[in-house]
Design a protein around this motif. Sequence first.
Motif: not given
Length: 87
Positions: A85-87, A3-5, A62-65, A56-57
């Motif tokens: 970016l860990d949630t 669930d990391a960004y 999950q890609i926010i930017k 890689a994810y």
Amino acid sequence: SDDAYVVANILAYFEPPKSISKKKRAEMLEGKIWPAKKPDSDNIAKVVLDALNGIAYHDDTQIIKLTITKAYKEEAYLSVTLMRLDT
């Protein structure tokens, strides 16, 4: 975790065409002329992000930017930087 960004930065470098003048080639390498040509930035992003999906994810949702830059360099290459970016 799953669930990391993710922040993705893609740099796509293109070689100047062989047939152009030295002046135009220099302008391309100095960043005065940009590669406003195919492939389109969105197509580059799609191929790169799909290729990294599940590696890689967990999922490309999950890609926010996302930033994509196309430029000229002496040699063509692709640079991909991912920041988690860990949630």
